[in-house]
Design a protein around this motif. Structure first.
Motif, PDB file in Angstrom:
ATOM      1  N   SER A 129       0.566  -0.992  -0.077  1.00 30.10           N
ATOM      2  CA  SER A 129       0.042   0.145   0.392  1.00 30.10           C
ATOM      3  C   SER A 129       0.750   1.203  -0.089  1.00 30.10           C
ATOM      4  O   SER A 129       0.563   2.043   0.938  1.00 30.10           O
ATOM      5  CB  SER A 129      -1.201   0.119   0.960  1.00 30.10           C
ATOM      6  N   LEU A 130       2.129   1.453  -1.337  1.00 28.50           N
ATOM      7  CA  LEU A 130       3.023   2.229  -0.662  1.00 28.50           C
ATOM      8  C   LEU A 130       1.722   3.200  -2.245  1.00 28.50           C
ATOM      9  O   LEU A 130       0.674   3.368  -2.841  1.00 28.50           O
ATOM     10  CB  LEU A 130       3.767   2.344  -2.229  1.00 28.50           C
ATOM     11  N   ALA A 131       2.989   4.415  -1.951  1.00 24.42           N
ATOM     12  CA  ALA A 131       1.966   6.196  -3.407  1.00 24.42           C
ATOM     13  C   ALA A 131       2.999   5.862  -3.882  1.00 24.42           C
ATOM     14  O   ALA A 131       4.103   5.478  -4.015  1.00 24.42           O
ATOM     15  CB  ALA A 131       2.077   7.293  -2.515  1.00 24.42           C
ATOM     16  N   MET A 132       2.267   6.384  -5.167  1.00 28.83           N
ATOM     17  CA  MET A 132       2.731   5.772  -6.578  1.00 28.83           C
ATOM     18  C   MET A 132       2.527   7.114  -6.881  1.00 28.83           C
ATOM     19  O   MET A 132       1.714   7.857  -6.950  1.00 28.83           O
ATOM     20  CB  MET A 132       2.331   5.411  -7.740  1.00 28.83           C
ATOM     21  N   LYS A 133       3.689   7.667  -7.715  1.00 29.90           N
ATOM     22  CA  LYS A 133       4.273   8.580  -8.655  1.00 29.90           C
ATOM     23  C   LYS A 133       4.196   8.404  -9.874  1.00 29.90           C
ATOM     24  O   LYS A 133       4.882   7.619 -10.247  1.00 29.90           O
ATOM     25  CB  LYS A 133       5.227   9.330  -8.413  1.00 29.90           C
ATOM     26  N   LEU A 134       3.269   9.524  -9.964  1.00 31.03           N
ATOM     27  CA  LEU A 134       2.678   8.905 -11.948  1.00 31.03           C
ATOM     28  C   LEU A 134       3.243  10.614 -12.978  1.00 31.03           C
ATOM     29  O   LEU A 134       2.906  11.466 -12.851  1.00 31.03           O
ATOM     30  CB  LEU A 134       1.838   8.742 -12.569  1.00 31.03           C
ATOM     31  N   ASN A 135       3.810  10.149 -13.448  1.00 24.72           N
ATOM     32  CA  ASN A 135       4.967  11.014 -14.421  1.00 24.72           C
ATOM     33  C   ASN A 135       3.931  10.988 -15.661  1.00 24.72           C
ATOM     34  O   ASN A 135       4.269  10.416 -16.782  1.00 24.72           O
ATOM     35  CB  ASN A 135       6.683  10.675 -14.960  1.00 24.72           C
ATOM     36  N   ILE A 136       2.777  11.946 -16.138  1.00 19.42           N
ATOM     37  CA  ILE A 136       1.843  12.892 -17.292  1.00 19.42           C
ATOM     38  C   ILE A 136       2.942  13.592 -18.528  1.00 19.42           C
ATOM     39  O   ILE A 136       2.993  14.600 -18.049  1.00 19.42           O
ATOM     40  CB  ILE A 136       0.993  12.014 -16.780  1.00 19.42           C
ATOM     41  N   ALA A 137       3.227  12.608 -19.668  1.00 18.21           N
ATOM     42  CA  ALA A 137       3.811  13.167 -20.463  1.00 18.21           C
ATOM     43  C   ALA A 137       3.075  14.404 -21.910  1.00 18.21           C
ATOM     44  O   ALA A 137       2.411  12.573 -22.125  1.00 18.21           O
ATOM     45  CB  ALA A 137       4.939  13.531 -20.029  1.00 18.21           C
ATOM     46  N   ASN A 138       2.782  14.893 -22.207  1.00 17.02           N
ATOM     47  CA  ASN A 138       1.992  15.427 -23.484  1.00 17.02           C
ATOM     48  C   ASN A 138       3.294  14.895 -24.476  1.00 17.02           C
ATOM     49  O   ASN A 138       3.806  16.676 -24.555  1.00 17.02           O
ATOM     50  CB  ASN A 138       1.235  16.526 -23.246  1.00 17.02           C
ATOM     51  N   SER A 180       3.766  16.113 -27.540  1.00 17.19           N
ATOM     52  CA  SER A 180       3.352  16.893 -28.952  1.00 17.19           C
ATOM     53  C   SER A 180       2.765  18.913 -28.490  1.00 17.19           C
ATOM     54  O   SER A 180       3.740  19.044 -28.730  1.00 17.19           O
ATOM     55  CB  SER A 180       1.901  16.783 -29.082  1.00 17.19           C
ATOM     56  N   THR A 181       3.025  18.683 -26.885  1.00 10.98           N
ATOM     57  CA  THR A 181       3.375  19.982 -26.578  1.00 10.98           C
ATOM     58  C   THR A 181       4.701  20.769 -25.499  1.00 10.98           C
ATOM     59  O   THR A 181       4.928  21.535 -24.827  1.00 10.98           O
ATOM     60  CB  THR A 181       1.651  20.217 -25.167  1.00 10.98           C
ATOM     61  N   GLY A 182       4.347  19.374 -25.128  1.00  9.72           N
ATOM     62  CA  GLY A 182       5.764  19.471 -23.869  1.00  9.72           C
ATOM     63  C   GLY A 182       5.510  19.270 -22.654  1.00  9.72           C
ATOM     64  O   GLY A 182       6.682  19.568 -22.174  1.00  9.72           O
ATOM     65  N   LEU A 183       4.136  19.228 -22.101  1.00 12.41           N
ATOM     66  CA  LEU A 183       4.063  19.106 -21.150  1.00 12.41           C
ATOM     67  C   LEU A 183       4.391  18.334 -19.913  1.00 12.41           C
ATOM     68  O   LEU A 183       3.734  17.272 -20.709  1.00 12.41           O
ATOM     69  CB  LEU A 183       1.810  20.128 -21.145  1.00 12.41           C
ATOM     70  N   GLN A 184       5.053  18.304 -18.858  1.00 12.77           N
ATOM     71  CA  GLN A 184       5.046  17.253 -18.494  1.00 12.77           C
ATOM     72  C   GLN A 184       4.323  17.435 -16.551  1.00 12.77           C
ATOM     73  O   GLN A 184       4.968  18.924 -16.176  1.00 12.77           O
ATOM     74  CB  GLN A 184       6.473  17.134 -17.916  1.00 12.77           C
ATOM     75  N   LYS A 185       3.740  17.096 -15.797  1.00 12.22           N
ATOM     76  CA  LYS A 185       3.292  16.345 -14.893  1.00 12.22           C
ATOM     77  C   LYS A 185       3.567  15.575 -14.155  1.00 12.22           C
ATOM     78  O   LYS A 185       3.293  14.463 -14.543  1.00 12.22           O
ATOM     79  CB  LYS A 185       2.286  17.827 -14.512  1.00 12.22           C
TER      80      LYS A 185
END
Length: 87
Positions: A22-31, A33-38
């Motif tokens: 039951s650990l937290a997971m970090k998701l690196n979501i990137a687009n 086409s726009t270069g946006l990453q969060k």
């Protein structure tokens, strides 16, 4: 063939242990086409369940992460475990 079988079993065991902890997971979501990453850190196991036991290039529906990601499809392109070992 035997080494592959052992590696596959070890991978399955590791994933089962991570799921049980039951650990937290970090998701690196990137687009690309726009270069946006969060980066999002998610603690809710029910939201993370579809991401367990997936392989590279697997696609996961974003609907499970909430209304914010409804209609999106995420492709797993990398990651690492708790100790920092890559997928």
């Amino acid at each position: 063939a035997q080494a592959t079988s052992v590696r596959h079993r070890a991978s399955s065991v590791l994933q089962a242990v991570v799921a049980a902890c039951s650990l937290a997971m970090k998701l690196n979501i990137a687009n690309p086409s726009t270069g946006l990453q969060k980066v999002f850190e998610i603690d809710d196991d029910k939201k993370l369940l579809p991401f367990y036991d997936k392989r590279m290039s697997s696609e996961v529906s974003g609907d499970t992460l909430g209304d914010e990601f409804k209609g999106y499809v995420f492709r797993i392109s990398g990651g690492n475990d708790k100790q920092g070992f890559p997928m």
